[in-house]
Design a protein around this motif. Structure first.
Motif, mmCIF file in Angstrom:
data_model
loop_
_atom_site.group_PDB
_atom_site.id
_atom_site.type_symbol
_atom_site.label_atom_id
_atom_site.label_comp_id
_atom_site.label_asym_id
_atom_site.label_seq_id
_atom_site.Cartn_x
_atom_site.Cartn_y
_atom_site.Cartn_z
ATOM 1 N N GLU A 9 0.807 -1.218 0.000
ATOM 2 C CA GLU A 9 0.000 0.000 0.000
ATOM 3 C C GLU A 9 0.842 1.270 0.000
ATOM 4 N N GLY A 10 2.039 1.243 -0.595
ATOM 5 C CA GLY A 10 2.870 2.433 -0.704
ATOM 6 C C GLY A 10 3.596 2.829 0.558
ATOM 7 N N ARG A 11 3.427 2.073 1.634
ATOM 8 C CA ARG A 11 4.123 2.395 2.875
ATOM 9 C C ARG A 11 5.546 1.884 2.800
ATOM 10 N N LYS A 12 6.472 2.655 3.410
ATOM 11 C CA LYS A 12 7.879 2.249 3.451
ATOM 12 C C LYS A 12 8.165 1.627 4.811
ATOM 13 N N ASP A 13 9.046 0.654 4.808
ATOM 14 C CA ASP A 13 9.535 0.114 6.068
ATOM 15 C C ASP A 13 10.606 1.056 6.600
ATOM 16 N N ARG A 14 10.904 0.953 7.874
ATOM 17 C CA ARG A 14 11.927 1.805 8.480
ATOM 18 C C ARG A 14 13.274 1.574 7.811
ATOM 19 N N THR A 15 14.099 2.612 7.815
ATOM 20 C CA THR A 15 15.431 2.528 7.235
ATOM 21 C C THR A 15 16.385 1.856 8.207
ATOM 22 N N THR A 16 17.479 1.352 7.666
ATOM 23 C CA THR A 16 18.518 0.758 8.492
ATOM 24 C C THR A 16 19.832 1.456 8.184
ATOM 25 N N LEU A 17 20.448 2.037 9.208
ATOM 26 C CA LEU A 17 21.733 2.708 9.038
ATOM 27 C C LEU A 17 22.828 1.832 9.610
ATOM 28 N N ASP A 18 23.961 1.798 8.907
ATOM 29 C CA ASP A 18 25.084 1.055 9.469
ATOM 30 C C ASP A 18 25.756 1.918 10.540
ATOM 31 N N PRO A 19 26.549 1.317 11.435
ATOM 32 C CA PRO A 19 27.168 2.059 12.536
ATOM 33 C C PRO A 19 28.045 3.229 12.082
ATOM 34 N N GLN A 20 28.728 3.095 10.943
ATOM 35 C CA GLN A 20 29.573 4.187 10.453
ATOM 36 C C GLN A 20 28.733 5.390 10.055
ATOM 37 N N GLU A 21 27.609 5.154 9.402
ATOM 38 C CA GLU A 21 26.749 6.265 9.003
ATOM 39 C C GLU A 21 26.134 6.933 10.228
ATOM 40 N N MET A 22 25.750 6.151 11.217
ATOM 41 C CA MET A 22 25.208 6.723 12.454
ATOM 42 C C MET A 22 26.259 7.591 13.142
ATOM 43 N N GLU A 23 27.508 7.167 13.120
ATOM 44 C CA GLU A 23 28.601 7.955 13.708
ATOM 45 C C GLU A 23 28.786 9.276 12.967
ATOM 46 N N LEU A 24 28.681 9.251 11.634
ATOM 47 C CA LEU A 24 28.800 10.480 10.854
ATOM 48 C C LEU A 24 27.657 11.451 11.174
ATOM 49 N N ILE A 25 26.461 10.924 11.345
ATOM 50 C CA ILE A 25 25.323 11.759 11.714
ATOM 51 C C ILE A 25 25.567 12.399 13.071
ATOM 52 N N GLU A 26 26.025 11.620 14.042
ATOM 53 C CA GLU A 26 26.291 12.156 15.377
ATOM 54 C C GLU A 26 27.383 13.222 15.344
#
Length: 99
Positions: A9-26
């Motif tokens: 129905e066009g809904r997206k599942d939650r995204t998955t970030l790897d630990p390196q990308e999460m560190e870059l965001i932080e």
């Protein structure tokens, strides 16, 4: 690496970030906080993502939340969660608005 899976129905599942990308965001969030630089954060929604641009003015490490000043007098609390962030762009210059 960000993964977005389209569900029924066009809904997206939650995204998955790897630990390196999460560190870059932080790191980008901390840089916005310390240097008063604006950034754009994309927040996951199962139908349509939301983008907010502002400056991080407060970080609650224990609760894993940030307070984002999005305009003069306006702000929003954002939960720092690997399932909430899809992308993050840090602006190159310092932004000065009252927060």
């Amino acid at each position: 690496m960000v993964f977005v899976i389209t569900g029924i129905e066009g809904r997206k599942d939650r995204t998955t970030l790897d630990p390196q990308e999460m560190e870059l965001i932080e790191q980008a969030l901390a840089e916005s906080f310390h240097e008063h630089r604006a950034l754009t954060v994309r927040l996951f929604d199962e139908y349509e993502d939301t983008e907010l641009t502002g400056i991080v003015v407060l970080i609650h490490t224990f609760r894993r939340e940030i307070k984002l000043s999005i305009s003069e007098g306006g702000w929003q609390w954002i939960k720092i969660d690997e399932n909430c962030f899809c992308s993050l762009n840090l602006f190159s210059k310092r932004t000065m608005w009252p927060y």
